[in-house]
Scaffold this motif. Structure first.
Motif, mmCIF file in Angstrom:
data_model
loop_
_atom_site.group_PDB
_atom_site.id
_atom_site.type_symbol
_atom_site.label_atom_id
_atom_site.label_comp_id
_atom_site.label_asym_id
_atom_site.label_seq_id
_atom_site.Cartn_x
_atom_site.Cartn_y
_atom_site.Cartn_z
ATOM 1 N N GLY A 1 25.933 -28.430 -18.977
ATOM 2 C CA GLY A 1 26.965 -27.645 -19.635
ATOM 3 C C GLY A 1 26.479 -26.928 -20.884
ATOM 4 O O GLY A 1 27.201 -26.096 -21.441
ATOM 5 N N GLY A 2 25.275 -27.241 -21.319
ATOM 6 C CA GLY A 2 24.729 -26.620 -22.516
ATOM 7 C C GLY A 2 24.181 -25.232 -22.269
ATOM 8 O O GLY A 2 24.227 -24.708 -21.148
ATOM 9 N N SER A 3 23.658 -24.642 -23.339
ATOM 10 C CA SER A 3 23.146 -23.277 -23.283
ATOM 11 C C SER A 3 21.763 -23.190 -23.908
ATOM 12 O O SER A 3 21.414 -24.000 -24.785
ATOM 13 N N LEU A 4 21.009 -22.230 -23.456
ATOM 14 C CA LEU A 4 19.706 -21.925 -24.041
ATOM 15 C C LEU A 4 19.465 -20.431 -23.925
ATOM 16 O O LEU A 4 19.996 -19.772 -23.010
ATOM 17 N N GLU A 5 18.650 -19.905 -24.823
ATOM 18 C CA GLU A 5 18.230 -18.506 -24.718
ATOM 19 C C GLU A 5 16.716 -18.462 -24.757
ATOM 20 O O GLU A 5 16.089 -18.917 -25.710
ATOM 21 N N LEU A 6 16.139 -17.906 -23.722
ATOM 22 C CA LEU A 6 14.696 -17.778 -23.616
ATOM 23 C C LEU A 6 14.268 -16.376 -24.041
ATOM 24 O O LEU A 6 15.014 -15.406 -23.866
ATOM 25 N N SER A 7 13.060 -16.289 -24.578
ATOM 26 C CA SER A 7 12.508 -15.002 -24.989
ATOM 27 C C SER A 7 11.148 -14.798 -24.342
ATOM 28 O O SER A 7 10.428 -15.771 -24.088
ATOM 29 N N CYS A 8 10.807 -13.552 -24.128
ATOM 30 C CA CYS A 8 9.490 -13.217 -23.589
ATOM 31 C C CYS A 8 9.014 -11.950 -24.266
ATOM 32 O O CYS A 8 9.648 -10.895 -24.128
ATOM 33 N N VAL A 9 7.922 -12.044 -24.980
ATOM 34 C CA VAL A 9 7.318 -10.866 -25.594
ATOM 35 C C VAL A 9 6.333 -10.270 -24.588
ATOM 36 O O VAL A 9 5.449 -10.971 -24.087
ATOM 37 N N VAL A 10 6.505 -9.004 -24.322
ATOM 38 C CA VAL A 10 5.722 -8.329 -23.283
ATOM 39 C C VAL A 10 4.812 -7.291 -23.915
ATOM 40 O O VAL A 10 5.247 -6.521 -24.775
ATOM 41 N N SER A 11 3.581 -7.252 -23.492
ATOM 42 C CA SER A 11 2.677 -6.200 -23.939
ATOM 43 C C SER A 11 1.852 -5.721 -22.758
ATOM 44 O O SER A 11 1.666 -6.441 -21.771
ATOM 45 N N GLY A 12 1.401 -4.507 -22.854
ATOM 46 C CA GLY A 12 0.559 -3.951 -21.800
ATOM 47 C C GLY A 12 1.290 -3.123 -20.767
ATOM 48 O O GLY A 12 0.653 -2.535 -19.895
ATOM 49 N N VAL A 13 2.617 -3.090 -20.827
ATOM 50 C CA VAL A 13 3.402 -2.266 -19.919
ATOM 51 C C VAL A 13 4.554 -1.641 -20.702
ATOM 52 O O VAL A 13 4.907 -2.110 -21.779
ATOM 53 N N THR A 14 5.115 -0.608 -20.150
ATOM 54 C CA THR A 14 6.284 -0.006 -20.779
ATOM 55 C C THR A 14 7.519 -0.369 -19.981
ATOM 56 O O THR A 14 7.494 -0.422 -18.751
ATOM 57 N N PHE A 15 8.614 -0.616 -20.678
ATOM 58 C CA PHE A 15 9.844 -0.993 -19.996
ATOM 59 C C PHE A 15 10.431 0.196 -19.227
ATOM 60 O O PHE A 15 11.254 0.006 -18.342
ATOM 61 N N ASP A 16 10.036 1.389 -19.575
ATOM 62 C CA ASP A 16 10.579 2.573 -18.907
ATOM 63 C C ASP A 16 10.214 2.614 -17.433
ATOM 64 O O ASP A 16 10.989 3.082 -16.601
ATOM 65 N N ASP A 17 9.016 2.163 -17.096
ATOM 66 C CA ASP A 17 8.589 2.280 -15.711
ATOM 67 C C ASP A 17 8.171 0.951 -15.089
ATOM 68 O O ASP A 17 7.536 0.927 -14.033
ATOM 69 N N HIS A 18 8.508 -0.144 -15.745
ATOM 70 C CA HIS A 18 8.238 -1.469 -15.191
ATOM 71 C C HIS A 18 9.507 -2.303 -15.222
ATOM 72 O O HIS A 18 10.169 -2.384 -16.261
#
Length: 122
Positions: A14-31
């Protein structure tokens, strides 16, 4: 592509969590970018993603209604917000990024970070 996940932990059902991911080497526009998980002895499961094709978010049936996914494009960070967690959500969570294909972005793009462990138990 470099991916660094964080934010996992142990929570009660019933609990909550928030995960994060730092991305490098690609652009979010086309990936497309997304999250998948893997538990010991189980197959890899894509749980949520953001499509670079249409900007839409897609979720597995197990994640629908409980997980949300969003990105901070300025800081190239992907987030997975999970609520109403269940013991079956216990797994190592990874992010992945790749050139989109098919009708959904729920794929493993042959890359991942070190993962972050999520444990749901009472």
């Amino acid at each position: 592509v470099q991916l660094v996940e964080s934010g996992g932990g142990s929570v009660q059902p019933g609990g909550s969590l928030e995960l994060s991911c730092v991305v490098s080497g690609v652009t979010f526009d086309d990936h497309s970018i997304g999250w998948f998980r893997q538990a010991p002895g189980k197959e890899r499961e894509a749980v949520g993603c953001i499509s670079s094709t249409d900007g839409g978010t897609y979720f597995s049936d197990s994640a629908k209604g409980r997980f949300s996914i969003f990105s901070d494009n300025t800081n190239k960070t992907l987030f997975l917000r999970m609520r109403n967690l269940k013991p079956e959500d216990t797994a190592t969570y990874y992010c992945t990024a790749g050139v989109p294909y098919g009708s959904s972005c729920l794929h493993y793009y042959n890359n991942r970070g070190q993962g972050t462990q999520v444990t749901v138990s009472s």
